[in-house]
Design an enzyme around this catalytic site. Sequence first.
Site, PDB file in Angstrom:
ATOM      1  N   ASN A  11       0.843  -1.415   0.049  1.00 44.94           N
ATOM      2  CA  ASN A  11      -0.048  -0.260  -0.089  1.00 44.94           C
ATOM      3  C   ASN A  11       1.047   1.301  -0.198  1.00 44.94           C
ATOM      4  OD1 ASN A  11      -1.734   1.984   0.412  1.00 44.94           O
ATOM      5  ND2 ASN A  11      -2.403   1.424   2.409  1.00 44.94           N
ATOM      6  N   TRP A  12       0.914   1.957  -1.163  1.00 39.85           N
ATOM      7  CA  TRP A  12       2.111   2.816  -1.507  1.00 39.85           C
ATOM      8  C   TRP A  12       1.294   4.393  -0.764  1.00 39.85           C
ATOM      9  CZ3 TRP A  12       4.160   2.560  -7.251  1.00 39.85           C
ATOM     10  CH2 TRP A  12       5.126   1.790  -7.189  1.00 39.85           C
ATOM     11  N   LYS A  13       0.056   4.238  -0.184  1.00 38.94           N
ATOM     12  CA  LYS A  13      -0.674   5.439   0.110  1.00 38.94           C
ATOM     13  C   LYS A  13      -0.272   6.508  -0.686  1.00 38.94           C
ATOM     14  CE  LYS A  13      -0.392   3.271   4.613  1.00 38.94           C
ATOM     15  NZ  LYS A  13      -0.377   3.523   6.143  1.00 38.94           N
ATOM     16  N   HIS A  97      -9.738   1.211   4.646  1.00 34.76           N
ATOM     17  CA  HIS A  97      -8.604   1.384   5.363  1.00 34.76           C
ATOM     18  C   HIS A  97      -8.641   2.477   6.453  1.00 34.76           C
ATOM     19  CE1 HIS A  97      -4.469   2.713   6.080  1.00 34.76           C
ATOM     20  NE2 HIS A  97      -3.754   1.669   5.605  1.00 34.76           N
ATOM     21  N   GLU A 167      -5.608  -4.618  10.771  1.00 39.60           N
ATOM     22  CA  GLU A 167      -4.439  -3.320  10.869  1.00 39.60           C
ATOM     23  C   GLU A 167      -4.921  -2.797  12.226  1.00 39.60           C
ATOM     24  OE1 GLU A 167      -2.562  -2.431   6.934  1.00 39.60           O
ATOM     25  OE2 GLU A 167      -4.175  -1.147   7.257  1.00 39.60           O
ATOM     26  N   GLY A 173       1.991   3.121  10.912  1.00 43.75           N
ATOM     27  CA  GLY A 173       2.705   4.390  10.479  1.00 43.75           C
ATOM     28  C   GLY A 173       3.736   4.859  11.398  1.00 43.75           C
ATOM     29  N   SER A 215       3.097  -1.542  10.477  1.00 44.20           N
ATOM     30  CA  SER A 215       4.677  -1.480  10.711  1.00 44.20           C
ATOM     31  C   SER A 215       5.278  -2.776  10.491  1.00 44.20           C
ATOM     32  CB  SER A 215       4.705  -1.213  12.300  1.00 44.20           C
ATOM     33  OG  SER A 215       4.514   0.218  12.477  1.00 44.20           O
ATOM     34  N   GLY A 236       2.926  -0.760   4.411  1.00 47.41           N
ATOM     35  CA  GLY A 236       2.880   0.600   3.959  1.00 47.41           C
ATOM     36  C   GLY A 236       4.381   1.086   3.800  1.00 47.41           C
TER      37      GLY A 236
HETATM   38  P1  13P Z   1       2.590   0.901   7.628  1.00 46.86           P
HETATM   39  O1  13P Z   1       3.448  -0.309   7.273  1.00 46.86           O
HETATM   40  O2  13P Z   1       3.442   2.092   7.297  1.00 46.86           O
HETATM   41  O3  13P Z   1       2.814   0.966   9.291  1.00 46.86           O
HETATM   42  O4  13P Z   1       1.555   1.284   7.037  1.00 46.86           O
HETATM   43  C1  13P Z   1       0.500  -0.040   7.374  1.00 46.86           C
HETATM   44  C2  13P Z   1      -0.797   0.360   6.744  1.00 46.86           C
HETATM   45  O5  13P Z   1      -1.482   1.185   6.592  1.00 46.86           O
HETATM   46  C3  13P Z   1      -1.017  -0.803   5.272  1.00 46.86           C
HETATM   47  O6  13P Z   1      -2.091  -0.328   4.654  1.00 46.86           O
END
Ligand code: 13P
Length: 255
Positions: A11-13, A97, A167, A173, A215, A236
């Site tokens: 998930n590149w956000k 999400h 999640e 994050g 994470s 992420g």
């Molecule tokens: P991180 O891996 O950066 O904590 O993000 C997790 C996430 O929200 C994946 O969808």
Amino acid sequence: MKDTNKLIIANWKMNPQTKKEAEVIFNKISIIVKSQKRVEVVVCPPHPFLFIKDKIKNIKLHLGGQDVFFEKEGSYTGEVSTSMLKNFGVEYIIVGHSERRAQGDSNQTINKKILATIKASINPIFCIGEQKRDNNGFYLSFIKEQIHSGLYGVTKSQMGKIVIAYEPVWAIGSNAIREATPVEFMEMKIFIKKIIADMYDIKIANDIRIIYGGSVNPLNASSFLKEGEADGLLVGRDSLNSKKFGSIISLAATL
Ligand code: 13P
């Protein structure tokens, strides 16, 4: 039949900032995936970068959307439809999400998005997770409500398309309070399966893929997959680093 290959999702956000960077990361991931068996890899870039799948062709690397709107078409400024995503070769869509929920997506909205995604023959990656844990187990009722509302109207025969991503918001994050443990994931997985068994049946509960996100990095990935018995991972930050994401893919492929 349950797919036993681990499902590793990027998930590149809202990253990276240029199409050039997106192409570079996608290309590196594509090369890693070509040499791996027994793992299914999905990259969910921001919508403007979905074109990379046409540019860098690799049938083993799947494409996902980060969100979708539930209406088919029309006057919905800023939204994208399931048909648009499908047109780019999208096979999975992240729905619900916590970062979309924080922008206002309710359980009801998420339910409509899940139904629209299934109708388009795309697999929803249905995200659930509590903001925080408490000693009275209120977070369990919160999770139960998310599942009940999100899957409202989803039939038994459609359940094969659903992937559930647990999640916990507190573990996501750079502001994460702490990492979740594989045991915490495992307990939650059992709880989710019990809810699914009560809503549907034991077979559907057994077959549904439940993955972990929050994470995830190359150091903790294998413990979630092995001890936590996660069916996959939703990554992420570390999915933007092809070296780190590549090592997560490689270790998942050996399990
Ligand atoms: P991180 O891996 O950066 O904590 O993000 C997790 C996430 O929200 C994946 O969808």
